[in-house]
Design a protein around this motif. Structure first.
Motif, PDB file in Angstrom:
ATOM      1  N   GLY A  76       1.004  -1.209  -0.021  1.00 43.40           N
ATOM      2  CA  GLY A  76      -0.016   0.114   0.061  1.00 43.40           C
ATOM      3  C   GLY A  76       0.804   1.323   0.067  1.00 43.40           C
ATOM      4  N   GLY A  77       2.176   1.219   0.349  1.00 45.24           N
ATOM      5  CA  GLY A  77       2.964   2.519   0.090  1.00 45.24           C
ATOM      6  C   GLY A  77       3.292   2.790   1.679  1.00 45.24           C
ATOM      7  N   TYR A  78       3.771   3.676   1.726  1.00 47.54           N
ATOM      8  CA  TYR A  78       4.271   4.475   3.006  1.00 47.54           C
ATOM      9  C   TYR A  78       4.133   5.849   3.235  1.00 47.54           C
ATOM     10  CZ  TYR A  78       6.815   0.091   4.155  1.00 47.54           C
ATOM     11  OH  TYR A  78       7.054  -1.262   4.425  1.00 47.54           O
ATOM     12  N   ARG A  79       3.678   6.354   4.287  1.00 44.37           N
ATOM     13  CA  ARG A  79       3.522   8.016   4.560  1.00 44.37           C
ATOM     14  C   ARG A  79       4.458   8.049   5.741  1.00 44.37           C
ATOM     15  NH1 ARG A  79      -0.206   9.321   8.232  1.00 44.37           N
ATOM     16  NH2 ARG A  79      -1.539   7.721   9.055  1.00 44.37           N
ATOM     17  N   THR A  80       5.137   9.325   5.745  1.00 44.54           N
ATOM     18  CA  THR A  80       5.870   9.530   6.895  1.00 44.54           C
ATOM     19  C   THR A  80       5.028  10.139   7.912  1.00 44.54           C
ATOM     20  OG1 THR A  80       7.811  10.264   5.365  1.00 44.54           O
ATOM     21  CG2 THR A  80       7.701  11.305   7.646  1.00 44.54           C
ATOM     22  N   ILE A  81       5.438   9.979   9.079  1.00 45.28           N
ATOM     23  CA  ILE A  81       4.501  10.463  10.405  1.00 45.28           C
ATOM     24  C   ILE A  81       5.515  11.425  11.010  1.00 45.28           C
ATOM     25  CG2 ILE A  81       3.205   8.336  10.543  1.00 45.28           C
ATOM     26  CD1 ILE A  81       4.845   7.687  13.225  1.00 45.28           C
ATOM     27  N   ASP A  82       4.914  12.426  11.872  1.00 43.16           N
ATOM     28  CA  ASP A  82       5.619  13.392  12.714  1.00 43.16           C
ATOM     29  C   ASP A  82       6.276  12.701  14.052  1.00 43.16           C
ATOM     30  OD1 ASP A  82       6.713  15.611  13.942  1.00 43.16           O
ATOM     31  OD2 ASP A  82       4.741  16.899  13.997  1.00 43.16           O
ATOM     32  N   ILE A  83       7.838  12.605  13.971  1.00 35.57           N
ATOM     33  CA  ILE A  83       8.359  11.846  15.214  1.00 35.57           C
ATOM     34  C   ILE A  83       8.533  12.860  16.125  1.00 35.57           C
ATOM     35  CG2 ILE A  83       9.157  10.016  13.656  1.00 35.57           C
ATOM     36  CD1 ILE A  83      11.865  11.663  13.798  1.00 35.57           C
ATOM     37  N   SER A  84       8.080  14.111  16.077  1.00 33.33           N
ATOM     38  CA  SER A  84       8.260  15.138  17.261  1.00 33.33           C
ATOM     39  C   SER A  84       6.803  15.161  17.815  1.00 33.33           C
ATOM     40  CB  SER A  84       8.830  16.420  16.754  1.00 33.33           C
ATOM     41  OG  SER A  84       7.782  17.154  15.767  1.00 33.33           O
ATOM     42  N   ASP A  85       6.130  14.577  17.278  1.00 30.14           N
ATOM     43  CA  ASP A  85       4.253  14.758  17.687  1.00 30.14           C
ATOM     44  C   ASP A  85       4.061  14.180  19.087  1.00 30.14           C
ATOM     45  OD1 ASP A  85       1.587  15.386  17.807  1.00 30.14           O
ATOM     46  OD2 ASP A  85       1.204  13.752  16.543  1.00 30.14           O
ATOM     47  N   SER A  86       3.534  14.865  19.956  1.00 28.68           N
ATOM     48  CA  SER A  86       3.466  14.103  21.155  1.00 28.68           C
ATOM     49  C   SER A  86       1.695  14.102  21.547  1.00 28.68           C
ATOM     50  CB  SER A  86       4.002  14.910  22.329  1.00 28.68           C
ATOM     51  OG  SER A  86       3.656  16.171  22.302  1.00 28.68           O
ATOM     52  N   THR A  87       0.890  14.183  20.382  1.00 29.61           N
ATOM     53  CA  THR A  87      -0.602  14.261  20.831  1.00 29.61           C
ATOM     54  C   THR A  87      -1.163  12.988  19.712  1.00 29.61           C
ATOM     55  OG1 THR A  87      -0.495  16.602  20.687  1.00 29.61           O
ATOM     56  CG2 THR A  87      -2.369  15.635  20.084  1.00 29.61           C
ATOM     57  N   ASN A  88      -0.851  12.869  18.574  1.00 28.90           N
ATOM     58  CA  ASN A  88      -1.665  11.908  17.829  1.00 28.90           C
ATOM     59  C   ASN A  88      -0.938  10.564  18.062  1.00 28.90           C
ATOM     60  OD1 ASN A  88      -3.081  13.614  15.996  1.00 28.90           O
ATOM     61  ND2 ASN A  88      -1.199  14.166  15.037  1.00 28.90           N
ATOM     62  N   LEU A  89      -2.183   9.715  18.181  1.00 28.42           N
ATOM     63  CA  LEU A  89      -1.790   8.161  18.682  1.00 28.42           C
ATOM     64  C   LEU A  89      -1.799   7.113  17.473  1.00 28.42           C
ATOM     65  CD1 LEU A  89      -3.984   8.011  21.924  1.00 28.42           C
ATOM     66  CD2 LEU A  89      -1.305   8.548  21.646  1.00 28.42           C
ATOM     67  N   PHE A  90      -0.987   6.131  17.617  1.00 25.02           N
ATOM     68  CA  PHE A  90      -0.933   5.031  16.698  1.00 25.02           C
ATOM     69  C   PHE A  90      -0.807   3.924  17.334  1.00 25.02           C
ATOM     70  CE2 PHE A  90       1.385   8.731  15.105  1.00 25.02           C
ATOM     71  CZ  PHE A  90       1.039   8.649  13.675  1.00 25.02           C
ATOM     72  N   SER A  91      -1.836   2.724  16.791  1.00 23.21           N
ATOM     73  CA  SER A  91      -1.518   1.481  17.649  1.00 23.21           C
ATOM     74  C   SER A  91      -0.488   0.793  17.364  1.00 23.21           C
ATOM     75  CB  SER A  91      -2.976   0.755  16.995  1.00 23.21           C
ATOM     76  OG  SER A  91      -2.904   0.385  15.590  1.00 23.21           O
ATOM     77  N   VAL A  92      -0.078  -0.045  18.391  1.00 27.81           N
ATOM     78  CA  VAL A  92       1.374  -0.676  18.289  1.00 27.81           C
ATOM     79  C   VAL A  92       0.862  -1.899  18.838  1.00 27.81           C
ATOM     80  CG1 VAL A  92       3.618  -0.857  18.843  1.00 27.81           C
ATOM     81  CG2 VAL A  92       2.847   1.360  18.432  1.00 27.81           C
ATOM     82  N   ALA A  93       1.458  -3.232  18.238  1.00 31.55           N
ATOM     83  CA  ALA A  93       1.430  -4.510  18.702  1.00 31.55           C
ATOM     84  C   ALA A  93       2.397  -5.275  19.020  1.00 31.55           C
ATOM     85  CB  ALA A  93       0.443  -5.518  17.823  1.00 31.55           C
ATOM     86  N   CYS A  94       2.562  -5.732  20.220  1.00 33.12           N
ATOM     87  CA  CYS A  94       3.713  -6.506  20.549  1.00 33.12           C
ATOM     88  C   CYS A  94       3.583  -7.669  21.622  1.00 33.12           C
ATOM     89  CB  CYS A  94       4.680  -5.435  21.183  1.00 33.12           C
ATOM     90  SG  CYS A  94       4.350  -4.869  23.115  1.00 33.12           S
TER      91      CYS A  94
END
Length: 232
Positions: free
Chosen positions: A104-122
């Protein structure tokens, strides 16, 4: 996205004399840890929400690693890729994180952002190690629910429902009832061991050879480099 460390992968799927992988072979891939309600061997999969900055912090910590265990902390990721430069100062080696995949391709996220959330599995075991050691190192990492409130128990980190796709949990409808343990949380979460998720994913392969066995094929996705060293 999903996050792991090289040392968490305890074996490889080698061809062997027969070429057939057994349940034992698959279990050996991810045998570490225990679950929340299910205390049998193997860590349960958990899903937390992190900011772009926190994901960067996770990767930074793993890139530094442990000198007594060289290479064991190196990050392994899925659903994302990242660029890093180890000549930069400590905890500032990661220069870019991209969300997506090869298809599907990639999009860059803001690594200085402390607001928007992303789901992470581990793996739960890996998550606990990452949280405790990163805090000792003074790295900000607060696992959260989807609404942004901090997670207070292991049960709250269990996924709300099985999620489809090869990166996180087995495709919907493939998990047998006796293989899933209900968590202790109020949301009646589904507890699935990491090795079970791998097993269920392998069972979705439909093409069989003349012997009735589904072959494992190393396609371009499996060979993709998601950790891009800018000085390699």
């Amino acid at each position: 996205m999903a996050l792991n460390a090289a040392g968490m992968v305890r074996a490889g799927l080698t061809k062997g004399n027969s070429g057939v992988q057994t349940v034992y072979d698959v279990f050996l891939l991810a045998p570490l840890g225990i679950g929340v309600a299910d205390q049998s061997a193997g860590g349960s999969l958990v899903v937390v929400y992190l900011t772009g900055r926190e994901i960067k912090n996770c990767l930074e910590f793993l890139l530094i690693g442990n000198p007594n265990l060289p290479g064991q902390y190196f990050p392994r990721v899925s659903g994302m890729r990242f660029h890093y430069d180890l000549s930069r100062r400590k905890f500032d080696a990661v220069t870019q994180i991209e969300l997506g995949d090869l298809a599907g391709g990639y999009r860059t996220i803001d690594i200085s952002d402390s607001t928007n959330l992303f789901s992470v599995a581990c793996n739960l075991y890996f998550g606990l190690v990452l949280i405790s050691t990163s805090r000792k190192a003074g790295v900000s990492l607060v696992p959260k629910k989807k609404d942004g409130t901090p997670i207070k128990s292991r049960a709250e980190a269990l996924p709300e429902r099985p999620q489809s796709g090869p990166y996180l949990l087995p495709p919907k409808g493939t998990m047998e009832e006796d293989q899933a343990v209900r968590g202790a949380g109020a949301n009646s979460s589904m507890e699935i061991k990491e090795w079970q998720a791998i097993m269920q994913y392998l069972k979705t392969f439909s093409e069989e050879n003349d012997g009735g066995v589904c072959p494992l094929v190393m396609d371009e996705r499996a060979e993709e480099n998601r950790a891009i060293n800018l000085h390699a």
